[in-house]
Design an enzyme around this catalytic site. Structure first.
Site, mmCIF file in Angstrom:
data_model
loop_
_atom_site.group_PDB
_atom_site.id
_atom_site.type_symbol
_atom_site.label_atom_id
_atom_site.label_comp_id
_atom_site.label_asym_id
_atom_site.label_seq_id
_atom_site.Cartn_x
_atom_site.Cartn_y
_atom_site.Cartn_z
ATOM 1 C CE LYS A 105 43.542 37.730 27.061
ATOM 2 N NZ LYS A 105 42.884 38.942 26.571
ATOM 3 N N GLY A 217 27.676 39.190 33.655
ATOM 4 C CA GLY A 217 29.056 39.375 34.119
ATOM 5 C C GLY A 217 29.146 40.678 34.886
ATOM 6 C CE1 TYR A 218 26.749 45.094 37.526
ATOM 7 C CE2 TYR A 218 27.650 45.080 39.741
ATOM 8 C CZ TYR A 218 26.929 45.708 38.738
ATOM 9 O OH TYR A 218 26.397 46.959 38.973
ATOM 10 N N GLY A 219 32.102 41.784 36.684
ATOM 11 C CA GLY A 219 33.479 42.102 37.061
ATOM 12 C C GLY A 219 33.778 43.542 36.663
ATOM 13 C CG ASN A 220 37.339 46.604 35.122
ATOM 14 O OD1 ASN A 220 37.024 46.967 33.990
ATOM 15 N ND2 ASN A 220 38.032 47.383 35.924
ATOM 16 C CB ALA A 221 34.078 44.518 31.362
ATOM 17 N N GLY A 222 31.688 44.517 33.354
ATOM 18 C CA GLY A 222 30.236 44.502 33.543
ATOM 19 C C GLY A 222 29.754 45.568 34.510
HETATM 20 N N1 GLU Z 1 42.773 42.097 28.683
HETATM 21 C C1 GLU Z 1 42.273 43.174 27.888
HETATM 22 C C2 GLU Z 1 41.760 42.650 26.539
HETATM 23 O O1 GLU Z 1 41.381 41.506 26.396
HETATM 24 C C3 GLU Z 1 43.284 44.301 27.760
HETATM 25 C C4 GLU Z 1 44.576 43.916 27.123
HETATM 26 C C5 GLU Z 1 45.639 45.002 27.225
HETATM 27 O O2 GLU Z 1 45.368 46.046 27.768
HETATM 28 O O3 GLU Z 1 46.735 44.732 26.726
HETATM 29 O O4 GLU Z 1 41.645 43.380 25.610
#
Ligand code: GLU
Length: 420
Positions: A105, A217-222
């Site tokens: 990360k 949460g209302y970003g990409n995932a939400g």
């Molecule tokens: N950031 C995303 C996660 O936490 C995707 C990570 C990725 O695609 O490598 O799973």
């Protein structure tokens, strides 16, 4: 961002799993130690001519199963402990999904909302200038995460390609489709989560077409989760929120309108009032709904609010939203938690598909991506469910058992640790 140290939580969860698996002290020590950490200072020429230095990190947690994989976050309150915890969770996530990848990360301490587009581009390229020797398709492959976008990935890929003198599309995932991105990557995290919710609902006998949903949460995932809950299941999304607060309508919200309000004003709280009331993030968590989707940040479900949560299923699209104490309370209450590194694994799974397509220089269509994503998510969900039943442990502990077992096996086979 988090009052509790997320890496302490990650280690606590790992210790719990190590006990269940009876892992010896040496193995535990290895699993709790990030393999490599980079701390970088990125000088960025600002639009006013000054040079500002931004601090950044990249943690390559464990590569026993393959090149490390995981997103990069741009956040004003980023810390090394958060990035380290997220890198550990990526290791378990990739393993649980049976991907030939390790976990990593990255993070940069910055507020992207205060940067101009040119400053953001220079920061994105500057980050790669600092870490490029340590990344690459066979070493470490970053991706988007909180406040980083496909455009940021494109700049980063371009910078890496320029430095190395070759078009290295596979050095990063989550790219725009025209430069080696995959179809279906944009909503992959939410869609993958939907497949696990579908399986959980079958287990619990919940009819999703009649279910109510609250999303924090209302970003990409939400936001994609809201669209997909409605489109795939016909569920009623009654509440959504972002960092500014939330909105609630017992008859269901107009999702399209919420998305356009968010896009235009950066927050859902500016949603027109008629029949829709404002609620706090705390109130949203405690609503009487069938499904609670946490798609914001870590440590939001705590021992303080867990006793008041009424949802039957908690789907963790965010990383690390639930503290260990809250976990215990919810398990005792019989709430079915779909743990983060299972629920939100759709993103990295399609990232892996993107890597495979980049290697082959062949593009799959969106149906192919979704079908394969469904297969992988469904398989992973059931392996966790079966393990939780076999060991009589909760879903998070079961996800750890499956994931850690595979990493330990790879470490043994590679000769990093002795067979006991
Ligand atoms: N950031 C995303 C996660 O936490 C995707 C990570 C990725 O695609 O490598 O799973």
């Amino acid at each position: 961002m988090a009052e509790l140290n997320p890496f302490d939580i990650a280690c606590e969860q790992l210790d719990d799993c190590a006990k269940i698996l009876n892992l010896n002290e040496d193995v535990r020590e290895m699993l709790k130690s990030p393999m490599r950490e980079l701390h970088v200072s990125i000088p960025v020429r600002m639009d006013d001519g000054r040079t500002k230095v931004f601090k950044g990190f990249r943690v390559q947690y464990n590569d026993a199963k393959g090149p490390t994989k995981g997103g990069i976050r741009f956040h004003p309150e980023e810390t090394i402990d958060t990035v380290r915890a997220l890198a550990a969770w990526m290791t378990w996530k990739c393993s649980l999904m049976d991907l030939p990848l390790g976990g990593g990360k990255g993070g940069v301490i910055c507020n992207p909302k205060e940067l101009s587009e040119n400053e953001l581009e220079r920061l994105s390229r500057g980050y790669i200038d600092m870490i490029w020797q340590f990344m690459g398709p066979n070493k470490d492959v970053p991706a988007p995460d909180v406040y980083t976008t496909p455009q940021v990935m494109a700049w980063m890929m371009d910078e890496y390609s320029k430095i190395t003198g070759s078009n290295e599309f596979g050095c990063i995932t989550g790219k725009p489709i025209c430069v080696g991105g995959s179809c279906g990557r944009d909503d992959a995290t939410a869609r993958g989560g939907m497949f696990t919710i579908r399986e959980a609902a079958k287990e619990l006998g919940i009819d999703l077409s009649k279910a109510t949903v609250a999303i924090q949460g209302y970003g990409n995932a939400g936001s994609n989760a809201a669209i997909l809950c409605r489109d795939l299941f016909g569920s009623k999304v009654v509440a959504i929120s972002d960092s500014q607060g939330g909105i609630y309508n017992k008859d269901g919200l107009d999702i399209e309108l919420a998305c356009s309000v968010k896009k235009d004003t950066c927050t859902v709280v500016n949603f027109p009032k008629d029949e829709t009331q404002k609620i706090s993030n705390q109130e949203l968590l405690e609503l009487d709904v069938d499904i609670l989707i946490s798609a914001a940040l870590e440590n939001v479900i705590t021992k303080e609010n867990a006793p008041y949560i009424k949802a039957k299923i908690i789907a963790e699209l965010a990383n690390g939203p639930t503290t260990p104490e809250a976990d215990e309370i919810l398990f005792e209450k019989g709430v079915h938690i779909i743990p983060d590194f299972l629920c939100n694994a759709g993103g990295v799974t399609v990232s892996y598909f993107e890597m495979v397509q980049n290697i082959d220089r062949y593009c799959w269509d969106v149906e192919e991506v979704r079908k394969r994503l469904d297969e992988r998510m469904t398989r992973a969900y059931h392996s966790v469910l079966e393990t939780s039943r076999a060991y009589n442990i909760n879903m998070r502990q079961a996800a750890y058992v499956v994931a850690v077992n595979r990493v330990v096996e790879a470490m043994k086979i590679r000769g990093w640790i002795k067979f006991s």
